[in-house]
Design a protein around this motif. Structure first.
Motif, PDB file in Angstrom:
ATOM      1  N   GLY A   9       0.621  -1.138  -0.001  1.00 24.43           N
ATOM      2  CA  GLY A   9       0.024  -0.275  -0.200  1.00 24.43           C
ATOM      3  C   GLY A   9       0.815   1.791  -0.221  1.00 24.43           C
ATOM      4  N   ALA A  10       1.899   1.499  -0.272  1.00 19.85           N
ATOM      5  CA  ALA A  10       2.840   2.126  -0.371  1.00 19.85           C
ATOM      6  C   ALA A  10       2.523   3.403  -1.229  1.00 19.85           C
ATOM      7  CB  ALA A  10       4.540   1.683  -0.128  1.00 19.85           C
ATOM      8  N   HIS A  11       3.116   4.868  -1.270  1.00 20.67           N
ATOM      9  CA  HIS A  11       2.814   5.927  -1.724  1.00 20.67           C
ATOM     10  C   HIS A  11       3.429   5.768  -3.124  1.00 20.67           C
ATOM     11  CE1 HIS A  11       3.930   9.735  -3.723  1.00 20.67           C
ATOM     12  NE2 HIS A  11       2.508   9.836  -3.756  1.00 20.67           N
ATOM     13  N   CYS A  12       3.749   5.667  -4.601  1.00 17.93           N
ATOM     14  CA  CYS A  12       4.468   5.801  -5.363  1.00 17.93           C
ATOM     15  C   CYS A  12       4.084   6.876  -6.345  1.00 17.93           C
ATOM     16  CB  CYS A  12       4.480   4.838  -5.750  1.00 17.93           C
ATOM     17  SG  CYS A  12       2.692   4.087  -6.760  1.00 17.93           S
ATOM     18  N   GLU A  13       5.605   7.478  -6.619  1.00 20.46           N
ATOM     19  CA  GLU A  13       5.276   8.343  -7.809  1.00 20.46           C
ATOM     20  C   GLU A  13       3.671   8.388  -8.890  1.00 20.46           C
ATOM     21  OE1 GLU A  13       9.302  10.759  -6.934  1.00 20.46           O
ATOM     22  OE2 GLU A  13       9.580   8.778  -8.050  1.00 20.46           O
ATOM     23  N   VAL A  14       4.956   7.242  -9.674  1.00 19.16           N
ATOM     24  CA  VAL A  14       4.213   5.964 -10.791  1.00 19.16           C
ATOM     25  C   VAL A  14       2.486   4.949 -10.750  1.00 19.16           C
ATOM     26  CG1 VAL A  14       4.098   6.462 -13.869  1.00 19.16           C
ATOM     27  CG2 VAL A  14       4.981   7.572 -11.823  1.00 19.16           C
ATOM     28  N   LEU A  15       1.992   4.733 -10.356  1.00 22.94           N
ATOM     29  CA  LEU A  15       0.623   4.025 -11.063  1.00 22.94           C
ATOM     30  C   LEU A  15       0.966   3.678 -12.137  1.00 22.94           C
ATOM     31  CD1 LEU A  15      -0.185   1.458  -9.448  1.00 22.94           C
ATOM     32  CD2 LEU A  15      -2.160   2.603  -9.664  1.00 22.94           C
ATOM     33  N   ASP A 143      -3.669  16.729  -5.757  1.00 18.34           N
ATOM     34  CA  ASP A 143      -2.483  16.381  -5.645  1.00 18.34           C
ATOM     35  C   ASP A 143      -2.751  15.277  -6.013  1.00 18.34           C
ATOM     36  OD1 ASP A 143      -2.197  18.538  -3.466  1.00 18.34           O
ATOM     37  OD2 ASP A 143      -3.040  17.685  -1.893  1.00 18.34           O
ATOM     38  N   GLY A 144      -3.176  14.054  -6.295  1.00 18.33           N
ATOM     39  CA  GLY A 144      -2.707  13.000  -6.761  1.00 18.33           C
ATOM     40  C   GLY A 144      -4.072  12.066  -6.962  1.00 18.33           C
ATOM     41  N   VAL A 145      -3.616  10.767  -7.240  1.00 20.08           N
ATOM     42  CA  VAL A 145      -4.862   9.266  -7.183  1.00 20.08           C
ATOM     43  C   VAL A 145      -4.557   8.810  -6.740  1.00 20.08           C
ATOM     44  CG1 VAL A 145      -5.440   7.796  -9.050  1.00 20.08           C
ATOM     45  CG2 VAL A 145      -4.503  10.530 -10.057  1.00 20.08           C
ATOM     46  N   THR A 146      -6.102   7.827  -6.254  1.00 25.59           N
ATOM     47  CA  THR A 146      -6.476   6.708  -5.095  1.00 25.59           C
ATOM     48  C   THR A 146      -6.747   6.014  -6.340  1.00 25.59           C
ATOM     49  OG1 THR A 146      -7.147   8.868  -3.526  1.00 25.59           O
ATOM     50  CG2 THR A 146      -7.069   6.153  -2.916  1.00 25.59           C
ATOM     51  N   ALA A 147      -6.090   4.683  -6.347  1.00 25.07           N
ATOM     52  CA  ALA A 147      -6.719   3.241  -7.404  1.00 25.07           C
ATOM     53  C   ALA A 147      -7.428   2.817  -5.932  1.00 25.07           C
ATOM     54  CB  ALA A 147      -5.634   3.169  -7.723  1.00 25.07           C
ATOM     55  N   SER A 148      -8.579   1.836  -5.981  1.00 29.40           N
ATOM     56  CA  SER A 148      -9.234   1.045  -5.439  1.00 29.40           C
ATOM     57  C   SER A 148      -8.621  -0.486  -6.242  1.00 29.40           C
ATOM     58  CB  SER A 148     -10.839   0.781  -5.649  1.00 29.40           C
ATOM     59  OG  SER A 148     -10.143   1.857  -4.662  1.00 29.40           O
ATOM     60  N   LEU A 149      -7.492  -1.181  -5.656  1.00 19.69           N
ATOM     61  CA  LEU A 149      -6.983  -2.288  -6.089  1.00 19.69           C
ATOM     62  C   LEU A 149      -7.751  -3.590  -5.464  1.00 19.69           C
ATOM     63  CD1 LEU A 149      -3.499  -1.585  -6.135  1.00 19.69           C
ATOM     64  CD2 LEU A 149      -5.643  -0.881  -7.549  1.00 19.69           C
ATOM     65  N   ARG A 160      -2.058   5.092  -3.567  1.00 18.45           N
ATOM     66  CA  ARG A 160      -2.323   6.113  -3.721  1.00 18.45           C
ATOM     67  C   ARG A 160      -0.819   6.563  -4.401  1.00 18.45           C
ATOM     68  NH1 ARG A 160      -5.429  10.535  -3.470  1.00 18.45           N
ATOM     69  NH2 ARG A 160      -3.712  12.868  -3.250  1.00 18.45           N
ATOM     70  N   ALA A 161      -1.172   7.579  -5.826  1.00 23.11           N
ATOM     71  CA  ALA A 161      -0.039   7.784  -6.304  1.00 23.11           C
ATOM     72  C   ALA A 161       0.103   8.938  -7.239  1.00 23.11           C
ATOM     73  CB  ALA A 161       0.070   6.690  -7.906  1.00 23.11           C
ATOM     74  N   ASP A 162       0.917   9.478  -7.073  1.00 21.89           N
ATOM     75  CA  ASP A 162       1.175  11.342  -8.158  1.00 21.89           C
ATOM     76  C   ASP A 162       0.645  11.262  -9.404  1.00 21.89           C
ATOM     77  OD1 ASP A 162       2.449  11.353  -5.709  1.00 21.89           O
ATOM     78  OD2 ASP A 162       4.227  11.880  -6.345  1.00 21.89           O
ATOM     79  N   TRP A 163       0.748  10.396  -9.906  1.00 27.58           N
ATOM     80  CA  TRP A 163       0.971  10.308 -11.377  1.00 27.58           C
ATOM     81  C   TRP A 163      -0.166   9.268 -12.220  1.00 27.58           C
ATOM     82  CZ3 TRP A 163       0.336  14.810 -13.868  1.00 27.58           C
ATOM     83  CH2 TRP A 163       0.631  15.642 -13.586  1.00 27.58           C
ATOM     84  N   LEU A 164      -0.981   8.266 -12.228  1.00 31.90           N
ATOM     85  CA  LEU A 164      -1.179   6.785 -13.235  1.00 31.90           C
ATOM     86  C   LEU A 164      -1.267   6.857 -14.978  1.00 31.90           C
ATOM     87  CD1 LEU A 164      -5.079   4.915 -11.624  1.00 31.90           C
ATOM     88  CD2 LEU A 164      -3.945   5.079 -14.169  1.00 31.90           C
ATOM     89  N   ILE A 289      -3.884  11.688 -14.505  1.00 34.04           N
ATOM     90  CA  ILE A 289      -4.438  10.195 -15.655  1.00 34.04           C
ATOM     91  C   ILE A 289      -4.225  10.977 -17.139  1.00 34.04           C
ATOM     92  CG2 ILE A 289      -5.754   8.371 -15.998  1.00 34.04           C
ATOM     93  CD1 ILE A 289      -7.327   9.081 -13.413  1.00 34.04           C
ATOM     94  N   LEU A 290      -3.048   9.710 -17.104  1.00 34.28           N
ATOM     95  CA  LEU A 290      -2.821   9.651 -18.703  1.00 34.28           C
ATOM     96  C   LEU A 290      -3.099   8.790 -19.429  1.00 34.28           C
ATOM     97  CD1 LEU A 290       0.320  10.789 -17.376  1.00 34.28           C
ATOM     98  CD2 LEU A 290       0.046  12.134 -19.010  1.00 34.28           C
ATOM     99  N   LEU A 291      -3.358   8.356 -20.558  1.00 38.41           N
ATOM    100  CA  LEU A 291      -3.603   7.516 -21.197  1.00 38.41           C
ATOM    101  C   LEU A 291      -2.408   6.561 -22.254  1.00 38.41           C
ATOM    102  CD1 LEU A 291      -7.578   8.089 -22.470  1.00 38.41           C
ATOM    103  CD2 LEU A 291      -6.777   6.908 -19.756  1.00 38.41           C
ATOM    104  N   ALA A 292      -2.213   5.711 -22.320  1.00 38.42           N
ATOM    105  CA  ALA A 292      -1.181   5.511 -24.111  1.00 38.42           C
ATOM    106  C   ALA A 292      -1.347   4.152 -24.130  1.00 38.42           C
ATOM    107  CB  ALA A 292       0.004   4.783 -23.128  1.00 38.42           C
ATOM    108  N   GLY A 293      -1.108   3.489 -25.182  1.00 44.06           N
ATOM    109  CA  GLY A 293      -1.212   2.177 -25.855  1.00 44.06           C
ATOM    110  C   GLY A 293      -3.184   1.900 -26.622  1.00 44.06           C
ATOM    111  N   ASP A 294      -3.355   1.016 -25.818  1.00 43.08           N
ATOM    112  CA  ASP A 294      -4.762   0.180 -26.804  1.00 43.08           C
ATOM    113  C   ASP A 294      -5.383   1.276 -26.068  1.00 43.08           C
ATOM    114  OD1 ASP A 294      -3.736  -1.039 -28.590  1.00 43.08           O
ATOM    115  OD2 ASP A 294      -4.132  -2.828 -27.798  1.00 43.08           O
ATOM    116  N   ALA A 295      -5.454   1.777 -24.427  1.00 46.08           N
ATOM    117  CA  ALA A 295      -6.692   2.142 -23.844  1.00 46.08           C
ATOM    118  C   ALA A 295      -6.273   4.079 -24.367  1.00 46.08           C
ATOM    119  CB  ALA A 295      -6.101   2.666 -22.212  1.00 46.08           C
TER     120      ALA A 295
END
Length: 541
Positions: A9-15, A143-149, A160-164, A289-295
């Motif tokens: 559950g650690a915070h990361c800069e990018v998920l 300030d960031g993104v919270t993701a339910s995993l 929690r991540a700064d960016w996704l 939130i940024l999209l890449a590839g098929d997303a």
């Protein structure tokens, strides 16, 4: 700088969500640039099936920047040309080995091999692929993104991540959670895909499409000798019959002059159906939130562009996000990701849609016109060259991007801002090498083209001024036409034969600022560093 991905559950800069080729390349590049990243993948195991198969020249250049191109070529099969068959016996050749690239060809390399290459590289950097971990929802704030995993054991976790970065495919959960719309279009086309072992008397260094009145059938050699990918259009729609081996045999017999499949196909390893649906996200960035590839985009398989575009998305995005994360650039830099990459996907989408419709023409009059057009193309070298650039994805430029200078100044030379930096042989003090290898893995690089300047004090002063201008953003490489040999430190490269200066169209001394993705950001005549400083200073605005 080195950094590890974080787990738990650690915070990361990018998920990074999705461990396909796009997500893996994004994670590898972020970790290499010192960003803490977490990479999750819903599937518990790697897929062994592959719709994506062709790696273009531009993508090989990206892999080369990661130090992976040589291994990719070793694993794959080089395709020197495309033999288009307007009829059963006619051939219109499209040569690929005339393009200007260190890799003047396309490469047959199935997606599972690309994934293995990239995952191995990412893990060596310290990344961890968390398989069986699914993003079920996400929300963002200032300030960031919270993701339910959903974790492999079924439990739920808040991350929690700064960016996704969403690399979770055409049905992206992230895109839907972020409220980003996508323009979906059904081409009403379906394709049979099959991997077979067959003893066909066909050159295995080229791709073979047949365009018949019954439809298109493509044979593409796989890396293993005697194995082929078969692609053929079949009836679309939910009530259409599913593909089977009898259908495969019939299509081969109807659309190609090859021996009857019973005497040629010894084994069918995989057989699938693919409905062609296109999509393009309205935006590639929604806040954090940024999209890449098929997303972000999906295309017709005709032309083999999808995986290539996604990998180049990741290469474009990762260095920008790293600069933002390290505080060297403002978040506006990330807007240029969409500004540069979305037009590329839009262009590919329209090109592959047109190619799909042309390839699957059934009306006799339309097929006659197609046949006549192909005959004209066979006699027009410039047209064939443009088509080869499209197939290998060397058509991309960012001339309209806000992250390149639009005023090159008189006599600055071509290629210019927004163009891909060319390659050339230089001497680095230990032996001849290529400019791309001198740049490999670097951040920004300022190329100081010295021309015939041979005064040591002048060279030292110019080089020092260049280093001060670049600062922490990258490296400086000075190239001299008066030197047979360079400096073993690689800060001075020898170019007595002038190949590097000619590649940049530099008849006089000048400067060329090259971005981490190897596109040119600034080009100027002389050694005035003002433009370089202004271009790099723009990151903070």
């Amino acid at each position: 700088m080195e950094a590890n991905t974080t787990g738990g559950g650690a915070h990361c800069e990018v998920l990074v969500v999705g461990a396909g080729p796009t997500g893996l390349l994004a994670a590898e590049e972020l970790v290499r640039r010192g960003v803490t990243a977490r990479l999750i993948e819903r599937s518990t195991e790697r897929s062994t099936q592959s719709r994506a198969l062709v790696v273009g020249a531009r993508t090989l250049e990206v892999l080369d920047d990661l130090g992976l191109a040589e291994e990719a070529v070793r694993r794959g099969r080089i395709l020197h040309r495309i033999d288009v068959h307007p009829g059963r016996d006619d051939v219109v050749p499209l040569e690929l080995d005339g393009i200007v690239s260190p890799f003047p060809f396309a490469l047959s390399l199935p997606q599972p091999e690309v994934v293995d290459l990239l995952e191995t590289a990412a893990v060596k950097r310290g990344a961890v692929v968390e398989r069986g971990t699914e993003l079920v929802a996400c929300r963002q704030d200032a300030d960031g993104v919270t993701a339910s995993l959903r974790m492999p054991d079924g439990s739920e976790q808040q991350a929690r991540a700064d960016w996704l970065i969403a690399c979770d495919g055409a049905h992206s959960t992230v895109r839907k959670s972020a409220g980003v719309s996508a323009d979906h279009r059904d081409l009403h086309r379906a394709f049979l895909l099959a991997d077979v072992a067959a003893d066909w008397d066909l050159p295995q260094d080229r791709l073979h499409p047949w365009l018949s009145g019954d439809g298109i059938l493509v044979l593409l050699p796989l890396p293993e000798a005697g194995r082929w990918r078969v692609i053929a259009d079949i009836p679309a729609g939910g009530d259409a019959p599913g593909p089977d081996e009898d259908m495969l045999d019939r299509l081969l017999a109807e659309r190609t002059p090859l021996p009857h499949p019973e005497h040629a196909v010894s084994r069918v390893d995989w057989l699938s159906r693919f409905e062609v649906r296109e999509s393009l996200a309205g935006h590639y960035r929604q806040g954090r939130i940024l999209l890449a590839g098929d997303a972000a985009h999906t295309h017709s398989p005709v032309g083999g562009q999808g995986m290539n575009v996604g990998l180049q998305d990741a290469h474009n995005l990762a260095w920008k996000l790293a600069l933002v994360t390290h505080g060297q650039a403002g978040t506006r830099l990330l807007d240029s990701y969409e500004q540069e990459r979305r037009p590329v996907a839009d262009r590919v989408l329209h090109a592959t849609a047109r190619a799909t419709k042309v390839a699957t023409l059934h009306a006799p009059a339309a097929r006659t016109l197609r046949h006549q057009a192909l005959r004209l193309i066979s006699r027009a070298a410039p047209v064939r060259h443009r088509l080869a650039l499209g197939v290998t994805e060397l058509f991309v430029d960012y001339e309209n991007s806000p992250q390149v200078d639009h005023d090159r100044g008189p006599g600055a030379g071509r290629p210019g801002p927004g163009d891909l930096s060319p390659d050339a042989f230089v001497h680095d003090g230990t032996g001849f090498t290529t400019l791309r290898h001198c740049l490999r893995g670097s951040d920004h690089a300022l190329l100081v083209l010295l021309g015939y300047e041979d005064d040591r004090e002048t060279i030292a002063d110019v080089t020092e001024a260049a280093r001060e201008a670049v600062g922490d953003f990258g490296v400086v490489l000075a190239v001299s036409r008066t030197r047979d040999r360079g400096d073993p430190s690689r800060s001075l490269l020898g170019d007595r034969h002038g190949g590097c200066h000619r590649a940049f169209g530099a008849s006089e001394p000048g400067l060329c600022l090259i971005r981490p993705d190897r596109f040119i950001a600034h080009r100027s005549r002389g050694w005035d560093m003002t433009g370089v400083r202004e271009r790099l200073a723009a990151f903070s605005r």
